[in-house]
Every structure is written in C-alpha cells, then in structure tokens.
Design a protein around this motif. Structure first.
Motif, PDB file in Angstrom:
ATOM      1  N   PRO A 191       0.973  -1.242   0.154  1.00  0.00           N
ATOM      2  CA  PRO A 191       0.147   0.025   0.012  1.00  0.00           C
ATOM      3  C   PRO A 191       0.777   1.198   0.020  1.00  0.00           C
ATOM      4  N   TYR A 192       1.940   1.313   0.723  1.00  0.00           N
ATOM      5  CA  TYR A 192       2.612   2.384   0.877  1.00  0.00           C
ATOM      6  C   TYR A 192       3.470   2.545  -0.513  1.00  0.00           C
ATOM      7  N   ARG A 193       3.932   1.422  -1.107  1.00  0.00           N
ATOM      8  CA  ARG A 193       4.530   1.437  -2.450  1.00  0.00           C
ATOM      9  C   ARG A 193       3.628   2.472  -3.471  1.00  0.00           C
ATOM     10  N   ASP A 194       2.410   2.111  -3.514  1.00  0.00           N
ATOM     11  CA  ASP A 194       1.574   2.499  -4.208  1.00  0.00           C
ATOM     12  C   ASP A 194       1.342   4.108  -4.144  1.00  0.00           C
ATOM     13  N   ASP A 195       1.113   4.303  -2.797  1.00  0.00           N
ATOM     14  CA  ASP A 195       0.731   5.608  -2.558  1.00  0.00           C
ATOM     15  C   ASP A 195       2.031   6.441  -2.887  1.00  0.00           C
ATOM     16  N   TRP A 196       3.469   6.015  -2.476  1.00  0.00           N
ATOM     17  CA  TRP A 196       4.545   6.611  -2.692  1.00  0.00           C
ATOM     18  C   TRP A 196       4.919   7.013  -4.488  1.00  0.00           C
ATOM     19  N   TYR A 197       4.396   6.124  -5.185  1.00  0.00           N
ATOM     20  CA  TYR A 197       4.863   6.397  -6.447  1.00  0.00           C
ATOM     21  C   TYR A 197       3.605   7.147  -7.247  1.00  0.00           C
ATOM     22  N   LEU A 198       2.517   7.149  -6.378  1.00  0.00           N
ATOM     23  CA  LEU A 198       1.589   8.196  -7.060  1.00  0.00           C
ATOM     24  C   LEU A 198       1.996   9.611  -6.678  1.00  0.00           C
ATOM     25  N   TYR A 199       2.370   9.881  -5.148  1.00  0.00           N
ATOM     26  CA  TYR A 199       2.946  11.075  -4.577  1.00  0.00           C
ATOM     27  C   TYR A 199       4.004  11.801  -5.415  1.00  0.00           C
ATOM     28  N   VAL A 208      12.951  13.456   6.879  1.00  0.00           N
ATOM     29  CA  VAL A 208      12.272  13.268   5.294  1.00  0.00           C
ATOM     30  C   VAL A 208      11.513  12.123   5.391  1.00  0.00           C
ATOM     31  N   ALA A 209      11.932  11.254   6.027  1.00  0.00           N
ATOM     32  CA  ALA A 209      11.301   9.995   6.164  1.00  0.00           C
ATOM     33  C   ALA A 209       9.875   9.972   6.499  1.00  0.00           C
ATOM     34  N   LYS A 210       9.608  10.993   7.696  1.00  0.00           N
ATOM     35  CA  LYS A 210       8.375  10.964   8.103  1.00  0.00           C
ATOM     36  C   LYS A 210       7.276  11.661   7.059  1.00  0.00           C
ATOM     37  N   TYR A 211       7.863  13.029   6.491  1.00  0.00           N
ATOM     38  CA  TYR A 211       7.217  13.542   5.604  1.00  0.00           C
ATOM     39  C   TYR A 211       6.753  12.560   4.299  1.00  0.00           C
ATOM     40  N   ASP A 212       7.826  11.906   3.949  1.00  0.00           N
ATOM     41  CA  ASP A 212       7.545  10.891   2.911  1.00  0.00           C
ATOM     42  C   ASP A 212       6.504   9.743   3.273  1.00  0.00           C
ATOM     43  N   TYR A 213       6.375   9.649   4.333  1.00  0.00           N
ATOM     44  CA  TYR A 213       5.303   8.559   4.837  1.00  0.00           C
ATOM     45  C   TYR A 213       3.915   9.247   4.840  1.00  0.00           C
ATOM     46  N   VAL A 214       3.683  10.466   5.376  1.00  0.00           N
ATOM     47  CA  VAL A 214       2.598  10.939   5.623  1.00  0.00           C
ATOM     48  C   VAL A 214       2.039  12.075   4.510  1.00  0.00           C
ATOM     49  N   ASN A 215       2.863  12.315   3.606  1.00  0.00           N
ATOM     50  CA  ASN A 215       2.413  13.180   2.538  1.00  0.00           C
ATOM     51  C   ASN A 215       1.640  12.399   1.312  1.00  0.00           C
ATOM     52  N   PRO A 216       2.081  11.044   1.413  1.00  0.00           N
ATOM     53  CA  PRO A 216       1.198  10.443  -0.018  1.00  0.00           C
ATOM     54  C   PRO A 216      -0.296  10.485   0.295  1.00  0.00           C
ATOM     55  N   PRO A 217      -0.596   9.727   1.466  1.00  0.00           N
ATOM     56  CA  PRO A 217      -2.095   9.651   1.592  1.00  0.00           C
ATOM     57  C   PRO A 217      -2.784  11.317   1.994  1.00  0.00           C
ATOM     58  N   ALA A 218      -2.097  12.081   2.405  1.00  0.00           N
ATOM     59  CA  ALA A 218      -2.623  13.485   2.639  1.00  0.00           C
ATOM     60  C   ALA A 218      -2.965  14.028   1.242  1.00  0.00           C
ATOM     61  N   LEU A 219      -1.937  13.712   0.133  1.00  0.00           N
ATOM     62  CA  LEU A 219      -2.175  14.382  -1.132  1.00  0.00           C
ATOM     63  C   LEU A 219      -3.630  13.381  -1.750  1.00  0.00           C
ATOM     64  N   LYS A 220      -3.734  12.213  -1.516  1.00  0.00           N
ATOM     65  CA  LYS A 220      -4.757  11.661  -2.026  1.00  0.00           C
ATOM     66  C   LYS A 220      -6.074  12.282  -1.172  1.00  0.00           C
ATOM     67  N   GLN A 221      -6.119  12.478  -0.053  1.00  0.00           N
ATOM     68  CA  GLN A 221      -7.164  13.196   0.782  1.00  0.00           C
ATOM     69  C   GLN A 221      -7.414  14.626   0.171  1.00  0.00           C
ATOM     70  N   LEU A 222      -6.473  15.324   0.049  1.00  0.00           N
ATOM     71  CA  LEU A 222      -6.599  16.694  -0.541  1.00  0.00           C
ATOM     72  C   LEU A 222      -7.426  16.791  -1.725  1.00  0.00           C
ATOM     73  N   ILE A 223      -6.882  15.650  -2.708  1.00  0.00           N
ATOM     74  CA  ILE A 223      -7.614  15.633  -4.075  1.00  0.00           C
ATOM     75  C   ILE A 223      -9.080  15.046  -3.866  1.00  0.00           C
ATOM     76  N   GLY A 224      -9.295  14.205  -2.841  1.00  0.00           N
ATOM     77  CA  GLY A 224     -10.604  13.792  -2.779  1.00  0.00           C
ATOM     78  C   GLY A 224     -11.561  14.993  -1.990  1.00  0.00           C
ATOM     79  N   ASP A 225     -10.719  15.861  -1.522  1.00  0.00           N
ATOM     80  CA  ASP A 225     -11.519  17.137  -0.961  1.00  0.00           C
ATOM     81  C   ASP A 225     -11.631  18.197  -1.923  1.00  0.00           C
TER      82      ASP A 225
END
Lengths: 379, 379
Positions: free
Chosen positions: A345-353, B286-303
């Motif tokens: 799931p993270y791999r998919d999200d990362w390569y979108l972001y 960086v690792a934390k931003y790289d982990y939390v940004n991808p789902p946040a971007l999907k959420q923003l697009i949904g919003d």
C-alpha cells in the motif's frame, strides 16, 4: 515554508525575564559530576563486505566509530571484514549461532535459508532509498522485520543503503528480450530467480573472479554495485555496456544485525545509542554513495564505458516475472507474504505522490543539466 | 550487490578458536561499572515552528528526545514552540544574542540580516533532499556553512528536511507567464525576490491569517509546505489549484543552531552525540514527510484540490531569474558567493548521474503506478 512570526502574550511576559537568566542557565554546569554506570562492552562485528568496498564496508566501521565516540570508548565493537572471521555470506548466520555478537550485512544474503530475510533488505522493483526509509522508520518496516527475525535470535536496524544500483556490465548490447536468452550473468538471489524466467542463466562467481570470467567470456554479464565501486575493477575494458537501472536493487537496506540476547542485555541508553548511530549511518551511506558515484560515472564514461538503459520490454517482463516469483514464495512462506503485503500500500501511494513535486523538480533540473545550465558559474 | 564468500587462511585459523570464546566475550560484562563524568546540561531550544506543524516542529523535539535517551537525561534540552519565548523568525538571532542556547530553524529565515544564511538552508533550484545530504555531509557543505556562521557566534548541523515542497495554493490557474503579473502571493525571502522578477507581488502574511486572506481575495496565492501540513488548513476550499513543484524549496535543510561558546564547552562525547542525533533526525524528518504526504495528497484531491504542474515557461523564467539574483547577491556578499560557487560543481554532477539508475527506476515505477500495477495484491 511558512513564517511564524507571532508572539503570544505569555511569550512576551516570559521573554522579559530572560535576559539575565540566559547567560547562566546554559552550557556545562560546573556542578559535581554524576557517577554514571556506563558498562564496558566489547563486541565483534563481522561485515559481509571486503575493505575494498570502502563505502559499504565503511558503514559497519561507522557504526562502531559512532558508538565508541559517543561513549568515550565504553561501547567498543571490533569490525572484521568479509572472510576474516567468517565468509561474507555467513555473517548473519554467525550471529544466530553465537559466533559473534553482531554483523553488518544485507538480509537477502540469507535468502537461501529463508526467503523472508529478503524483504527487509530489498526486492526487485520495491522502493528507492528515500521511500524505503519512510517505510522502514514510519511504516512499520523495521518492527515487522524484527518480528520475523526473532525466530533466528536476531534484532536488526537499517545501517546503510546504496541507492538504486546499476544494472551491471554486459559484453554485448541487450536490445530485446531475445538478447537475454541464454545469457550467462553473474547475479544471485531473488534477482537471479527473476532474470532466470527471462532466459538468463544466473551464475554464482566469487567477487575476485568476475573480471577474469568476463574477459574470458565464461560469463556474458555481471552485476556489481554502482559507478564508484565498479570503477575500481575496470569492467569497462572487458564488458563495456553499462546498463541501468539495477531494478533488483532500488534501495537495498544494509542491516546491523545483533544477537537478540546481547541486545536485550544492553542498558536502555546503549539501545538508544544503537538506534541513533545506525540511523545516522543509514543516511550517511546513501549520502556518501550519492557524493562519490557522480564523478565516478563521468570517469567510467571517459574510460570507455557505454551507458545503456534497459528497454521498456525488458523492464516490464522482469516486473511481471518478479510478481510471479513473489506470489509463489508467498504461497509457501508466511513471513515473506506478510512483509510483501505490508509494503505494497505504501509503495502504491509513494509512487503516486512522487509524481508531483519530487519528480517534476528533478526532471526540470536534469533538463537544465542537459542544456548546460548547471555548469558552474565560476568555471 | 556482490557476494563475498571468500574465506582466507587466517580466517580459518581464527575461526576454529572462536566457538568457545564467543559465548563469554560478548554482551555486558559484569565487571565493575566505571565512574564516568557525564555532566548535567540544561539547554533551551527555541523552534521557528508551531506545534501544529508536528513533523517539522517535531524535529526539534526529536533532537532533544534523542539526546535525553542516550544520556539517561543528563543532556536535557527544553523545547519551546514559535512564539513561546521568541517569535519564530527570531529563533536564530536569539541564539546569537545569548537569549537561548540553541534553536531549530531554517537558515533562510535570517536572510534579511545576511543573505549568506540562505545557502545552508536552501536556494531556489538547488538540490533535492538526497543530493543535499550528500553535499552537506560529504561535499563540505556543513563545514563551509559553519565557517560563515562563526561570525554570528553559531554552530549548525542539519536537523531535518521536508523534501521538495509543493508550489502552493492558487485561486486561479497559472498557464502562462502573463498569469503571474500582478499576482499577490504570500511568499517570502529569496523565493519572493525571484518571483517578483516574474511580476508576482510577494506578500508577508502571518501563518494564522493566510486562509482568511485567500478567502477574501486579499491575496491570490500562498505557499505553505506540502500535502500533510497543508491539509490541516483546508486551503483547497478557497484556492483550489494546487501547484507543483515548489521549486524554491527542493530540499530545505532545517538546522540545529547552537551558540558557539556552548558548543565549544561540550565534552567530546556530547559533541559526538549532537552530531549523531541531528543526523538521525535529519533523515527521520524526510522519512516522516515521505510517509505522511502521500495519503494526505490523496485526501486533498478527494476534498477538491486541483493538482496542477507549473508550466515549462514558468519554471524556466524562474530559473533564469534565480541565476540573476544569485549573481547580484554574489557581487555584494562574499560568503553568499563562496557557498553558491562551492555547491555548483556537485549539483551539475548529481543531475547528470541521477539521470541513470535513480531516474529510470523511479520513472518505471511511476508508470507501473499509473497503470495500476502497484495496486496491493491483497486488496
């Protein structure tokens, strides 16, 4: 980045009291030194790498140096290169069997013993180094790998990464999938298993014999690491086509493996030190490779290396083969399956972001580079 | 990666003697604990960030936590959010003037005082986070920045990075350079100076007022950080066009700034701890931003956020403007010039090298993502 220039009322009140106090509150107090138990610890670390690979072998030395410097020598680890105490490929096993306390190695070297060792290191088409770190430190990657490792009496923390490796050296060009049929390539582990499905004949050859094998034509190709390490061996003289990317190693995690009973016996401060020193080393190894690889690539090209990209059909066929391999291993190995499913799931999200800011920034900068617009203004 | 399976004669000889010794040599010796001077240190750190920006503010907390954990609480730093002791933008100055011992901030916040503070943090079109780390730790970046900082009584180590930021929120689409003319955008520092040359009217607006200013139309656009932090403020409701890349912040280094006299007074082990704990934090942010940004971007697009890439003409014009600005500042500021000239050869080399394995691996993976081939196999 936003500016935060607001000062609340409490802050103003606090601030007025600060001027005088600040000069005395800080720095080292001359107060009596506190006697503190810092036990002397002497460990041995076996590396899977020879000293000639100074960056990756150096990661193990770095972990030891960092622990020594932060404890005034109390936490002392002696590092042995591959072959000094045990063969490089047996580094992890030698921790499990109690020969040494710790090892600096790559989990997939233990793939033959249990395929579930691989995902904590790398899998073909997994993640780049940055995304790997995100998954390891914040996505539960380290915890899950350690759950698996416990049955082998091991605890492991990431302690280095090479970045995306190169695809290796080829005596002839690889243009179509047909060019891979029957190709004898020095490549091991899961990567060899994936390429085998494309017709490659994987070969196991010791590091010191690779050059001669390429020269004689005993093998047609060999993967190694990246420009900095590859340049030391002069492969371009005998196998000039230098392919990229090394899709089987997008961001291999080099691990610091510790015998679990030794880890459990460490004081909490030493455990915290291990976490900090390995994480710093994890970042430092990528940083060093990223610093030394670029000039090495230029040198290799000057020395005759012919850069080639794997074609889309080759990459796609390898990608599909990798998925098949993961499915088959997952059907038989629960710990491999758990790790493989956890990271997807993270791999998919990362390569979108990553398609947004990261990719477009880098792409634009590369275009400037090609147009000569990054040429130093002083030069 | 190569296998190193060779075992030399000495190794065999040594190895036979190992079996028995290993069990006793390792782990914590029960020997008498050594009394060790670990002075109690109490510092205050002012952050340039509010606690609501938990990842970037959290970097300061992380440095403090790591130092506390590795010293059993002896090296104790109390962290204050922006505005609690001093305003966020005055964090670095408050170390110079002795108000506090240390700060967690971004060098370019001090740009108005001296432009040479900026290069150690970031410049438009400089480097991505990974290349920044390579330059900082192995290219002399940290040393050169500290040479400059000495005159302000400061020592600094990288202590975080956000990765490439987003280009911010716009009320209307930006298709051509004409669309930038007269555009009122909340953006500061060097980035504002660069965009000003393209006709943008930079605005300084406190963080808490940005949303209302966009809603009322007092401003037309605002840059913030990236998806995870931006999502907290709901900008998509009032300025739906979300542009990338934030070319003015390809890999901003968040620094841990220490008063030089406090640094010099630290025992060597504590200095080593600071180096390790900041470097670990540098990678962790960086690792934390790289982990939390991808789902946040999907959420923003949904919003309702509308993703848009800056066009090539906009990026190119900004790139040219940035070069002009750097030339002009360099003509007046020797320390800016030295830093700008020092980083350029590596930047050129990196963006040549990165075109090989790193870029093609990522590109291929992004294509798979777009084709749905990274969709988790379990889902």
């Amino acid at each position: 980045m936003p500016n935060h220039n607001k000062l609340d009322r409490r802050a103003f009140l606090n601030r007025t009291a600060l001027g005088g106090a600040a000069a005395t509150a800080g720095t080292v107090l001359a107060a009596p030194a506190i006697a503190q138990e810092m036990p002397q610890i002497n460990w041995r670390m076996v590396s899977s790498f020879p000293t000639s690979l100074d960056t990756i072998y150096g990661g193990g030395e770095q972990i030891a140096d960092r622990l020594r410097e932060t404890t005034d020598g109390k936490f002392d680890i002696q590092v042995f290169a591959a072959g000094e105490l045990v063969p490089g490929l047996e580094a992890i096993s030698s921790v499990t069997d109690g020969t040494v306390e710790c090892a600096h190695s790559v989990g997939y070297y233990n793939w033959g013993k249990d395929p579930a060792f691989a995902p904590g290191a790398d899998l073909p088409f997994l993640l780049s180094a940055r995304a790997k770190a995100a998954y390891n430190y914040y996505g539960g990657g380290i915890e899950l790998y350690n759950e698996f490792l416990a049955q082998y009496g091991l605890v492991s923390f990431p302690g280095g990464n090479s970045g995306v490796q190169m695809g290796g050296w080829f005596r002839k060009e690889i243009n179509t999938l047909d060019d891979l049929k029957g190709l004898k390539m020095r490549i091991g582990g899961l990567a060899g298993m994936v390429l085998e499905r494309l017709g490659v004949v994987p070969q196991q050859i010791a590091g010191g014999d690779v050059y001669a094998s390429l020269e004689k034509g005993t093998i047609d190709a060999a993967e190694w690491i990246g420009p900095y390490d590859d340049a030391k061996l002069g492969f371009q003289k005998v196998a000039p086509y230098y392919y990229y990317p090394g899709f089987w190693e997008g961001g291999p995690t080099v691990g610091f493996f510790i015998g679990k009973e030794h880890w459990d016996a460490l004081p909490a401060t030493y455990q915290a030190l291990v976490r900090n020193c390995t994480q710093a080393t994890d970042m430092a190894m990528v940083a060093k490779y990223d610093y030394v690889n670029p000039p090495a690539l230029k040198q290799l090209i000057g020395d005759g290396a012919q850069l080639r990209a794997f074609s889309e059909p080759v990459l796609s066929a390898a990608f599909d083969a990798a998925l098949q391999v993961y499915d088959e291993i997952s059907a038989e190995n629960e710990w491999f399956k758990r790790q493989w499913e956890a990271v997807q799931p993270y791999r998919d999200d990362w390569y979108l972001y990553a398609q947004t800011s990261e990719y477009t920034f880098d792409t634009f900068m590369m275009i400037q580079q090609r147009q000569g617009k990054l040429t130093p203004s002083g030069g």
